[in-house]
Design a protein around this motif. Structure first.
Motif, PDB file in Angstrom:
ATOM      1  N   TYR A   1     -11.535  70.227  55.766  1.00 47.68           N
ATOM      2  CA  TYR A   1     -10.165  70.135  55.944  1.00 47.68           C
ATOM      3  C   TYR A   1      -9.894  70.090  54.335  1.00 47.68           C
TER       4      TYR A   1
ATOM      5  N   PHE B   1      -6.320  73.091  58.234  1.00 42.34           N
ATOM      6  CA  PHE B   1      -7.610  72.711  58.304  1.00 42.34           C
ATOM      7  C   PHE B   1      -7.933  74.658  57.089  1.00 42.34           C
TER       8      PHE B   1
ATOM      9  N   GLN C   1     -13.553  77.105  59.325  1.00 37.85           N
ATOM     10  CA  GLN C   1     -15.101  75.852  61.296  1.00 37.85           C
ATOM     11  C   GLN C   1     -16.168  77.057  60.507  1.00 37.85           C
TER      12      GLN C   1
ATOM     13  N   ASN D   1     -16.558  80.411  62.227  1.00 38.58           N
ATOM     14  CA  ASN D   1     -15.422  80.674  63.483  1.00 38.58           C
ATOM     15  C   ASN D   1     -14.510  80.206  63.649  1.00 38.58           C
ATOM     16  N   GLY D   2     -13.200  80.833  62.727  1.00 40.96           N
ATOM     17  CA  GLY D   2     -12.090  80.712  62.692  1.00 40.96           C
ATOM     18  C   GLY D   2     -11.643  79.857  61.153  1.00 40.96           C
TER      19      GLY D   2
ATOM     20  N   LEU E   1     -12.282  67.269  53.262  1.00 43.10           N
ATOM     21  CA  LEU E   1     -12.630  66.542  53.924  1.00 43.10           C
ATOM     22  C   LEU E   1     -14.063  67.968  55.260  1.00 43.10           C
TER      23      LEU E   1
ATOM     24  N   SER F   1     -19.516  68.458  64.523  1.00 47.18           N
ATOM     25  CA  SER F   1     -19.189  67.847  66.185  1.00 47.18           C
ATOM     26  C   SER F   1     -19.801  69.051  66.809  1.00 47.18           C
TER      27      SER F   1
ATOM     28  N   LYS G   1     -20.429  71.789  69.510  1.00 45.58           N
ATOM     29  CA  LYS G   1     -19.559  72.757  70.385  1.00 45.58           C
ATOM     30  C   LYS G   1     -19.088  72.350  71.629  1.00 45.58           C
TER      31      LYS G   1
ATOM     32  N   SER H   1     -18.106  68.884  73.426  1.00 43.22           N
ATOM     33  CA  SER H   1     -17.734  67.785  72.821  1.00 43.22           C
ATOM     34  C   SER H   1     -16.281  67.588  72.760  1.00 43.22           C
ATOM     35  N   TYR H   2     -15.880  65.766  72.696  1.00 37.66           N
ATOM     36  CA  TYR H   2     -14.211  65.883  72.521  1.00 37.66           C
ATOM     37  C   TYR H   2     -13.978  65.651  70.658  1.00 37.66           C
ATOM     38  N   GLU H   3     -15.088  65.205  70.508  1.00 41.21           N
ATOM     39  CA  GLU H   3     -14.565  64.067  69.425  1.00 41.21           C
ATOM     40  C   GLU H   3     -15.041  64.912  67.937  1.00 41.21           C
ATOM     41  N   GLN H   4     -14.474  64.997  66.885  1.00 39.75           N
ATOM     42  CA  GLN H   4     -14.965  65.048  65.160  1.00 39.75           C
ATOM     43  C   GLN H   4     -14.775  64.252  64.561  1.00 39.75           C
TER      44      GLN H   4
ATOM     45  N   PHE I   1     -15.879  62.763  61.098  1.00 35.42           N
ATOM     46  CA  PHE I   1     -15.055  63.041  59.832  1.00 35.42           C
ATOM     47  C   PHE I   1     -16.260  62.807  58.985  1.00 35.42           C
ATOM     48  N   GLY I   2     -16.399  63.253  57.143  1.00 35.47           N
ATOM     49  CA  GLY I   2     -16.586  62.401  56.698  1.00 35.47           C
ATOM     50  C   GLY I   2     -16.181  61.553  56.080  1.00 35.47           C
ATOM     51  N   PRO I   3     -16.617  61.011  54.323  1.00 37.46           N
ATOM     52  CA  PRO I   3     -15.439  60.494  53.229  1.00 37.46           C
ATOM     53  C   PRO I   3     -14.783  61.321  52.889  1.00 37.46           C
TER      54      PRO I   3
END
Lengths: 110, 113
Positions: free
Chosen positions: B35, B45, B48, B55-56, B90, B94, B96, B99-102, B104-106
């Motif tokens: 991102y 975005f 991915q 993948n998009g 960023l 996840s 794939k 998982s419902y959560e991504q 993130f790094g700092p």
């Protein structure tokens, strides 16, 4: 993915509940509501998600209206560390792209 | 701490140069998303990668490219840097299939002068 609308900013007193609203009037039946937050200079952090039932975890509660066109994130006892930008996101597939809006900047006052 | 790391933390480049940003996913994750976050805006975005394949992709030009490696670490490459590329970049990882959560790094703060 449905578009979301959030207030630009809000504030609340430390120790009180913070209620952050989100409108998603074009949400589809198979789309979930996700909330992330971003504390200054950090990456976004997942908070909670839901489809149509109210949800609660250790961080927050999510209330989704019966028609699913809006939702409210509730931080029951806000602390200074909850000061952040809160993003409401609607998505069918949480593992794919997340479409972030501008979010709500929450300021928790001492 | 999400277990997702990014390097470098900060970077200054000159317009027209090329840059490579790196991301190390959380252990066990097979998907990484990148991102771009301009100052005062939400993350946008870029693309991915899933199991080393794109993948998009979001609305970014081809000079933004990426790689995902067998160990699921990832790179974001940006060619012919423009001033508007100045942003926080960023990555999020996840699993794939379940998982419902991504996570993130700092982020890497890129400044183009």
């Amino acid at each position: 993915d449905a578009k979301t609308t959030q207030p630009t900013s809000m504030d609340c007193a430390e120790g009180r509940a913070a209620n952050l609203p989100c409108n998603h009037s074009t949400i589809s039946g198979n789309e979930y509501v996700y909330w992330y937050r971003q504390i200054h200079s950090q990456g976004p952090q997942y908070i909670i998600h839901g489809l149509k039932n109210n949800e609660t975890n250790e961080m927050a509660s999510l209330i989704i209206t019966e028609d699913r066109k809006s939702s409210t994130l509730i931080l029951p006892h806000a602390t200074l560390r909850d000061t952040a930008v809160y993003y409401c996101i609607v998505s069918r597939d949480s593992s794919y792209k997340l479409i972030f809006g501008s979010g709500t900047r929450l300021l928790v006052r001492p | 701490e999400t277990g997702v790391t990014q390097s470098p933390t900060h970077l200054i480049k000159t317009r027209g140069q090329q840059v490579t940003l790196r991301c190390s996913s959380q252990s066990g994750h097979n998907t990484v998303s990148w991102y771009q976050q301009a100052l005062g805006q939400g993350p946008q975005f870029i693309f991915q990668y899933y199991r080393e394949e794109e993948n998009g992709r979001g609305n970014f030009p081809p000079r933004f490219s990426g790689l995902q490696f067998p160990n699921y670490s990832s790179e974001l490459n940006v060619n012919a840097l423009e001033l508007d590329d100045s942003a926080l970049y960023l990555c999020a990882s996840s699993f794939k299939e379940d998982s419902y959560e991504q996570y993130f790094g700092p982020g890497t703060r890129l400044t183009v002068t």
